[in-house]
Design a protein around this motif. Structure first.
Motif, mmCIF file in Angstrom:
data_model
loop_
_atom_site.group_PDB
_atom_site.id
_atom_site.type_symbol
_atom_site.label_atom_id
_atom_site.label_comp_id
_atom_site.label_asym_id
_atom_site.label_seq_id
_atom_site.Cartn_x
_atom_site.Cartn_y
_atom_site.Cartn_z
ATOM 1 N N ILE A 307 42.348 -10.529 -16.534
ATOM 2 C CA ILE A 307 43.773 -10.653 -16.206
ATOM 3 C C ILE A 307 44.308 -9.351 -15.620
ATOM 4 C CG2 ILE A 307 46.072 -10.964 -17.215
ATOM 5 C CD1 ILE A 307 44.776 -12.893 -19.234
ATOM 6 N N LEU A 308 43.907 -8.231 -16.218
ATOM 7 C CA LEU A 308 44.344 -6.933 -15.695
ATOM 8 C C LEU A 308 43.770 -6.660 -14.307
ATOM 9 C CD1 LEU A 308 44.454 -4.173 -18.462
ATOM 10 C CD2 LEU A 308 46.238 -4.836 -16.847
ATOM 11 N N ARG A 309 42.512 -7.068 -14.078
ATOM 12 C CA ARG A 309 41.925 -6.903 -12.750
ATOM 13 C C ARG A 309 42.708 -7.703 -11.719
ATOM 14 N NH1 ARG A 309 39.102 -2.910 -11.238
ATOM 15 N NH2 ARG A 309 37.973 -4.155 -9.719
ATOM 16 N N PHE A 310 43.147 -8.879 -12.104
ATOM 17 C CA PHE A 310 43.956 -9.697 -11.204
ATOM 18 C C PHE A 310 45.295 -9.013 -10.905
ATOM 19 C CE2 PHE A 310 47.171 -13.017 -10.519
ATOM 20 C CZ PHE A 310 46.612 -13.686 -9.443
ATOM 21 N N GLY A 311 45.950 -8.490 -11.978
ATOM 22 C CA GLY A 311 47.214 -7.778 -11.780
ATOM 23 C C GLY A 311 47.050 -6.545 -10.911
ATOM 24 N N TYR A 312 45.962 -5.796 -11.140
ATOM 25 C CA TYR A 312 45.658 -4.647 -10.287
ATOM 26 C C TYR A 312 45.514 -5.081 -8.833
ATOM 27 C CZ TYR A 312 41.991 -1.996 -7.842
ATOM 28 O OH TYR A 312 41.223 -1.366 -6.889
ATOM 29 N N GLY A 313 44.830 -6.213 -8.623
ATOM 30 C CA GLY A 313 44.605 -6.704 -7.267
ATOM 31 C C GLY A 313 45.891 -7.095 -6.561
ATOM 32 N N LEU A 314 46.878 -7.595 -7.297
ATOM 33 C CA LEU A 314 48.156 -7.972 -6.690
ATOM 34 C C LEU A 314 48.829 -6.775 -6.024
ATOM 35 C CD1 LEU A 314 49.656 -10.350 -9.415
ATOM 36 C CD2 LEU A 314 48.640 -11.004 -7.223
ATOM 37 N N PHE A 315 48.714 -5.603 -6.627
ATOM 38 C CA PHE A 315 49.299 -4.391 -6.052
ATOM 39 C C PHE A 315 48.389 -3.769 -4.996
ATOM 40 C CE2 PHE A 315 51.742 -4.722 -9.973
ATOM 41 C CZ PHE A 315 53.010 -4.350 -9.551
ATOM 42 N N PHE A 316 47.113 -3.649 -5.330
ATOM 43 C CA PHE A 316 46.197 -2.972 -4.415
ATOM 44 C C PHE A 316 45.998 -3.774 -3.130
ATOM 45 C CE2 PHE A 316 42.198 -0.983 -3.050
ATOM 46 C CZ PHE A 316 42.510 0.348 -3.260
ATOM 47 N N ALA A 317 46.344 -5.067 -3.153
ATOM 48 C CA ALA A 317 46.224 -5.908 -1.962
ATOM 49 C C ALA A 317 47.069 -5.394 -0.798
ATOM 50 C CB ALA A 317 46.631 -7.346 -2.291
ATOM 51 N N GLY A 318 48.086 -4.587 -1.100
ATOM 52 C CA GLY A 318 48.942 -4.073 -0.031
ATOM 53 C C GLY A 318 48.388 -2.846 0.661
ATOM 54 N N VAL A 319 47.369 -2.208 0.097
ATOM 55 C CA VAL A 319 46.916 -0.912 0.620
ATOM 56 C C VAL A 319 46.243 -1.046 1.981
ATOM 57 C CG1 VAL A 319 45.329 1.019 0.231
ATOM 58 C CG2 VAL A 319 46.730 0.145 -1.653
ATOM 59 N N TYR A 320 45.227 -1.896 2.092
ATOM 60 C CA TYR A 320 44.475 -1.987 3.344
ATOM 61 C C TYR A 320 45.309 -2.530 4.505
ATOM 62 C CZ TYR A 320 40.221 -0.887 0.740
ATOM 63 O OH TYR A 320 39.263 -0.261 -0.028
ATOM 64 N N PRO A 321 46.092 -3.617 4.311
ATOM 65 C CA PRO A 321 46.939 -4.062 5.409
ATOM 66 C C PRO A 321 47.942 -2.998 5.852
ATOM 67 C CG PRO A 321 46.955 -5.671 3.641
ATOM 68 C CD PRO A 321 46.158 -4.512 3.155
ATOM 69 N N ALA A 322 48.476 -2.232 4.883
ATOM 70 C CA ALA A 322 49.437 -1.183 5.232
ATOM 71 C C ALA A 322 48.766 -0.090 6.060
ATOM 72 C CB ALA A 322 50.049 -0.583 3.963
ATOM 73 N N ILE A 323 47.569 0.323 5.661
ATOM 74 C CA ILE A 323 46.856 1.350 6.425
ATOM 75 C C ILE A 323 46.559 0.857 7.832
ATOM 76 C CG2 ILE A 323 44.671 2.607 6.612
ATOM 77 C CD1 ILE A 323 44.648 2.823 3.568
ATOM 78 N N ASN A 324 46.074 -0.379 7.964
ATOM 79 C CA ASN A 324 45.761 -0.917 9.288
ATOM 80 C C ASN A 324 47.002 -1.047 10.160
ATOM 81 O OD1 ASN A 324 42.980 -1.154 8.871
ATOM 82 N ND2 ASN A 324 43.187 -3.155 7.907
ATOM 83 N N ALA A 325 48.106 -1.498 9.561
ATOM 84 C CA ALA A 325 49.357 -1.616 10.314
ATOM 85 C C ALA A 325 49.867 -0.245 10.746
ATOM 86 C CB ALA A 325 50.412 -2.337 9.478
ATOM 87 N N LEU A 326 49.718 0.751 9.878
ATOM 88 C CA LEU A 326 50.151 2.108 10.216
ATOM 89 C C LEU A 326 49.283 2.710 11.311
ATOM 90 C CD1 LEU A 326 50.937 3.399 6.626
ATOM 91 C CD2 LEU A 326 52.580 3.187 8.494
ATOM 92 N N ILE A 327 48.002 2.373 11.325
ATOM 93 C CA ILE A 327 47.141 2.842 12.417
ATOM 94 C C ILE A 327 47.629 2.285 13.748
ATOM 95 C CG2 ILE A 327 44.814 2.639 13.400
ATOM 96 C CD1 ILE A 327 43.714 2.869 10.579
#
Length: 411
Positions: A307-327
């Motif tokens: 459950i905690l891994r899932f919750g972690y994933g909900l937040f961390f899911a924004g990191v890669y798209p944000a980096i790619n969009a910023l590039i």
């Protein structure tokens, strides 16, 4: 134009999904293939580590070269080159009976890789800027979906048909990805008359763009954070009392929890970034991921851990798209293929280093403390860029102005 970028997004999503699935079908079972099919009994873990890591090392070294060609001849030709090359190389694995030759093919796979960064660069270049965050979020779900379904399909294939035949399935699926890209993807308004740059000039140009270098560092840290735990999760689950016979299934479900969270949240983070700024999404993702990792220290049962891994994933899911969009925001269109290739290089180096260091840490300290170290690393990075004011550079208006200035300076 509106139909075109949406069509490209769908086509390239399918291509990346198939490419990621092909990787996940056969590569997780490398130790089994080396042992049962290639006769490796001694130093199996060393052979597995070399066969796994050598591809990422060669890919990291060659990516800037492919990025230079992408900006000269187009991103679609790089998709086609990589897709068909990988299909042939996966097929060759089926005929290999020598471990040294197998490692050699793995080297070639790294040298000829590049489908995913080329697809992301093509989406970033042919998508309206106000839609780029949403598009990058959608693209993040393609790899996550492939990484969820691929191991399941690969496990079934290896169980019923043998690990050697898994490479046949991988070859066929990558071939589909190449055909989809060849006949479905479009690249508009590409200037092939521009002179091709040299790799060292590209590196100098990249390092002159301070925000872009920051993004490369963030990609490396984020990927390292994910891969640091890669060799430890199954062992950690067994330590929670799960029977060894059930550990693979239980660990697979827990692995999938982060991927499912990514599928659910990545597009939403993309939309939020378009409205509020991708810098905010990046900071939220890093802070949420950091806290989520630290909280895993306190969990003793595998259900709560999942459950905690899932919750972690909900937040961390924004990191890669944000980096790619910023590039996309922080680089000129004519440099974008090289930018995403350099981004892949930073990711591949971290992918290679993360499991090695994670394995060493797991032998030296209790695994639960690795989660704490991982969380502190993400929080420290978020705090550093907040204190240094780097997030101010990620405001859309500021980034557009910087790109315009850099474009004028180069023209």
């Amino acid at each position: 134009m509106d139909y075109s970028w949406k069509r490209n997004l769908v086509v390239l999503w399918i291509g990346v999904f198939f490419c990621s699935s092909a990787y996940s079908i056969s590569i997780p079972f490398l130790p089994i293939f080396l042992n049962t099919e290639l006769g490796v009994d001694k130093n199996l873990t060393t052979w597995s580590g070399i066969a796994f890591g050598i591809t990422f090392l060669t890919s990291a070294l060659i990516s800037p070269y492919w990025g230079s060609l992408a900006d000269k001849y187009g991103r679609k030709p790089m998709l086609i080159r990589s897709g068909f090359s990988l299909a042939v190389l996966y097929l060759l694995n089926y005929f290999v009976y020598d471990p040294y030759l197998f490692v050699g093919i793995r080297v070639l796979q790294g040298l000829l890789a590049g489908f995913v960064p080329a697809a992301i660069a093509l989406v970033g270049t042919n998508t309206p800027e106000e839609k780029s965050g949403y598009a990058m979020g959608i693209m993040s779900t393609s790899g996550a979906t492939g990484s969820i379904l691929g191991p399941l399909l690969g496990g079934l294939i290896s169980h019923y048909y043998g690990s050697r035949n898994a490479f046949l399935f991988s070859a066929a699926i990558v071939l589909i990805a190449a055909l989809v890209a060849t006949y479905g993807a479009k690249e508009h308004n590409f200037n092939r008359s521009a002179p091709r740059s040299h790799v060292m000039d590209d590196v100098k140009h990249a390092f002159a763009n301070r925000p872009f270098v920051t993004l490369l560092l963030l990609m490396a840290v984020s990927t390292f954070s994910v891969m640091l735990l890669e060799p430890l999760l199954t062992v950690y689950v067994i330590g929670m009392g799960v029977d060894k016979n059930d550990a693979s299934l239980t660990s697979g479900i827990i692995f999938s929890a982060v991927g499912i969270a990514t599928i659910l949240m990545a597009p939403r983070w993309g939309k939020f970034g378009a409205a509020k700024g991708y810098g905010k999404v990046l900071m939220i993702g890093l802070i949420g991921g950091g806290i989520g990792n630290i909280l895993q220290f306190f969990v003793t049962g595998y259900v709560g851990f999942g459950i905690l891994r899932f919750g972690y994933g909900l937040f961390f899911a924004g990191v890669y798209p944000a980096i790619n969009a910023l590039i996309v925001q922080m680089t000129e269109p004519e440099f974008r293929g090289r930018a995403f290739s350099l981004n892949q290089s930073s990711s591949q180096i971290a992918t290679m280093a993360g499991p090695i260091i994670g394995g060493i840490l797991g032998d030296v300290i209790a695994i639960r403390w690795v989660f704490v170290i991982n969380g502190i690393l993400l929080l420290a990075v978020a705090l550093l860029f907040k204190v240094k004011g780097m997030n101010l550079m990620f405001k859309p208006a500021a980034s557009r102005k910087l790109v315009e200035q850099r474009t004028q300076a180069r023209s």
